[in-house]
Design a protein around this motif. Structure first.
Motif, short mmCIF file in Angstrom:
data_model
loop_
_atom_site.label_atom_id
_atom_site.label_comp_id
_atom_site.label_asym_id
_atom_site.label_seq_id
_atom_site.Cartn_x
_atom_site.Cartn_y
_atom_site.Cartn_z
N ARG A 141 0.82 -1.22 0.00
CA ARG A 141 0.00 0.00 0.00
C ARG A 141 0.85 1.26 0.00
O ARG A 141 0.50 2.26 -0.63
CB ARG A 141 -0.89 0.03 1.25
CG ARG A 141 -2.02 -0.98 1.27
CD ARG A 141 -3.27 -0.40 0.63
NE ARG A 141 -3.64 0.91 1.15
CZ ARG A 141 -4.34 1.11 2.28
NH1 ARG A 141 -4.75 0.06 2.99
NH2 ARG A 141 -4.63 2.34 2.67
N SER A 142 1.98 1.22 0.74
CA SER A 142 2.77 2.45 0.92
C SER A 142 4.12 2.11 1.50
O SER A 142 4.29 1.08 2.17
CB SER A 142 2.03 3.41 1.86
OG SER A 142 2.80 4.54 2.18
N GLU A 200 -7.24 -1.47 7.57
CA GLU A 200 -8.01 -0.40 8.21
C GLU A 200 -7.15 0.38 9.19
O GLU A 200 -7.20 1.61 9.26
CB GLU A 200 -9.23 -0.99 8.92
CG GLU A 200 -10.20 0.05 9.42
CD GLU A 200 -11.49 -0.57 9.93
OE1 GLU A 200 -12.16 0.09 10.75
OE2 GLU A 200 -11.82 -1.70 9.52
N ARG A 201 -6.32 -0.37 9.96
CA ARG A 201 -5.43 0.33 10.89
C ARG A 201 -4.37 1.14 10.13
O ARG A 201 -4.00 2.23 10.56
CB ARG A 201 -4.77 -0.68 11.83
CG ARG A 201 -5.70 -1.20 12.93
CD ARG A 201 -4.94 -2.00 13.98
NE ARG A 201 -4.45 -3.25 13.44
CZ ARG A 201 -5.09 -4.42 13.52
NH1 ARG A 201 -6.28 -4.48 14.12
NH2 ARG A 201 -4.56 -5.52 13.02
N LEU A 202 -3.91 0.60 9.00
CA LEU A 202 -2.93 1.33 8.21
C LEU A 202 -3.52 2.65 7.71
O LEU A 202 -2.84 3.68 7.68
CB LEU A 202 -2.46 0.50 7.03
CG LEU A 202 -1.51 1.22 6.05
CD1 LEU A 202 -0.23 1.65 6.75
CD2 LEU A 202 -1.19 0.33 4.86
N GLU A 203 -4.78 2.63 7.33
CA GLU A 203 -5.41 3.86 6.86
C GLU A 203 -5.39 4.92 7.96
O GLU A 203 -5.19 6.11 7.68
CB GLU A 203 -6.84 3.59 6.41
CG GLU A 203 -7.48 4.72 5.63
CD GLU A 203 -6.69 5.12 4.40
OE1 GLU A 203 -6.55 6.34 4.18
OE2 GLU A 203 -6.19 4.23 3.69
N ILE A 228 4.51 0.34 10.68
CA ILE A 228 4.13 -1.07 10.49
C ILE A 228 3.69 -1.67 11.82
O ILE A 228 2.67 -2.39 11.90
CB ILE A 228 5.31 -1.87 9.90
CG1 ILE A 228 5.67 -1.34 8.52
CG2 ILE A 228 4.96 -3.36 9.82
CD1 ILE A 228 6.96 -1.91 7.96
N ALA A 229 4.43 -1.37 12.89
CA ALA A 229 4.09 -1.91 14.21
C ALA A 229 2.71 -1.44 14.66
O ALA A 229 1.94 -2.21 15.25
CB ALA A 229 5.16 -1.49 15.22
N GLN A 230 2.38 -0.17 14.37
CA GLN A 230 1.05 0.32 14.73
C GLN A 230 -0.04 -0.44 13.98
O GLN A 230 -1.05 -0.83 14.57
CB GLN A 230 0.95 1.81 14.38
CG GLN A 230 1.57 2.76 15.39
CD GLN A 230 1.32 4.19 14.98
OE1 GLN A 230 2.10 4.78 14.23
NE2 GLN A 230 0.23 4.76 15.46
N ALA A 231 0.16 -0.63 12.69
CA ALA A 231 -0.87 -1.30 11.90
C ALA A 231 -1.03 -2.76 12.28
O ALA A 231 -2.14 -3.29 12.28
CB ALA A 231 -0.54 -1.18 10.41
N LEU A 232 0.07 -3.41 12.64
CA LEU A 232 0.02 -4.83 13.00
C LEU A 232 -0.27 -5.04 14.48
O LEU A 232 -0.51 -6.18 14.91
CB LEU A 232 1.35 -5.52 12.66
CG LEU A 232 1.73 -5.58 11.18
CD1 LEU A 232 3.08 -6.28 11.02
CD2 LEU A 232 0.67 -6.31 10.36
#
Length: 339
Positions: free
Chosen positions: A54-55, A129-132, A62-66
């Motif tokens: 995605r980006s 969704e978290r990545l967004e 990455i840690a936040q999204a995962l």
């Protein structure tokens, strides 16, 4: 047809078999094939790659999204990097990672299959969704900077990119095949600015000391020809140019109509002249201090001269004033030679 290789991905109960025909697989050592594919044997690494598709992201994003510790993400990124799935670049004190989908002889086919199989999983949807939200936070930080920087943005941009940023964008409008004349080129600043964007520039001036500086600048450009000559009798062949610039020069010559006639002569049919000069003003001191022969030009006067010289479609427009400028207001005019 090359052998068909099957790989299995398991993500919390999701079993996805990817059957891929791998063109050129035999050009890659078996150990490399195994290492490249074995990196996909962990669901966290697959989820990481889906995010990077995605980006570009740093470890913290990455840690936040995962929703994983950064140390865990860093460990998986090392594996992905060693196996050729990701690359990294430095951005300040951080490293930013991007996916590499065409690594080795396997090509992009493997990743296309993985993305199809794993991209619709519940885990991948939640990560996305978290990545967004992470990317929204990144955008908000940028917006916050610009909101706070409104009053000093011009100074910041000039410090970062120079004071002629907009001129650089306008240079992109030039025809790369054009031969351009810079009449009254002075030290060659403008000629050297446009030289990389056109086929050839012929720069003309009459002042030897100005020309010394212009020739020094021209050494960096094989297509920049600096010539000594008078604007009323240009050292340029008839119909040699596609475009002529005459920038802040007309007020210095005794016979502007003759200069305009010469500009029309050296332009090919349908060629364009662009004139930048001063609007009428009452600063008579410029005559003694700087040798000005004209205190600006009324629009009707210049339009008449250009028409008589052989230009059609003449247009004059005021140039928006620079708040820091101390001189008279300016105009820009253009016209085309009759086809």
């Amino acid at each position: 047809m090359k052998p068909v290789l099957c790989s299995f991905i398991r993500m919390n109960g999701l079993n996805a078999e990817i059957a891929l025909t791998l063109p050129g697989m035999d050009a890659m050592p078996l150990g490399g094939v195994v290492d490249h594919l074995s990196a996909l044997g962990d669901p966290t690494r697959v989820r990481t790659l889906l995010l990077l598709a995605r980006s570009e992201l740093n470890v913290g994003e990455i840690a936040q999204a995962l929703q994983l510790p950064q140390s865990t993400v860093s460990r998986h990124l090392r594996t992905l990097s060693d196996s050729g799935w990701v690359s990294a670049r430095s951005e300040g004190t951080r490293r930013v990672y991007r996916i590499v989908t065409d690594a080795g002889a396997l090509g992009p086919g493997v990743w296309a299959g993985v993305r199809r199989a794993a991209g619709a999983s519940p885990e991948a949807r939640d990560d996305s969704e978290r990545l967004e939200a992470v990317l929204d936070d990144r955008r908000e930080r940028a917006r916050s900077f610009f909101r706070d920087a409104v009053g000093r943005w011009e100074a910041i941009r000039s410090e970062l990119f120079g004071s002629r940023t907009e001129i650089g964008a306008l240079v992109g409008l030039l025809d790369p095949e054009a031969t351009v004349g810079d009449l009254g080129c002075g030290t060659g600043a403008f000629a050297s600015l446009i030289a990389p964007s056109v086929r050839r520039v012929i720069a003309v001036d009459r002042e030897p000391r100005m020309l010394d500086e212009a020739r020094s600048r021209a050494e960096a450009f094989a297509n920049l020809d600096v010539r000594e000559g008078e604007l009323e009798s240009l050292p340029i062949e008839t119909d040699e140019l596609d475009l002529v610039f005459c920038l802040l020069v007309l007020h210095l010559v005794p016979d502007p109509p003759r200069v305009l006639a010469e500009a029309a002569r050296v332009l090919r049919p349908g060629g364009t002249v662009v004139i930048l000069d001063m609007r009428p003003h009452d600063r008579e001191e410029y005559r003694d201090e700087m040798g000005h022969m004209w205190t600006g030009f009324p629009s009707e006067t210049l339009t008449g001269w250009m028409t008589e010289a052989g230009f059609e479609g003449v247009q004059l427009r005021p140039v928006p004033p620079d708040p820091s400028a101390k001189g008279p207001l300016l105009f820009v005019a253009r016209g085309r030679t009759v086809k």
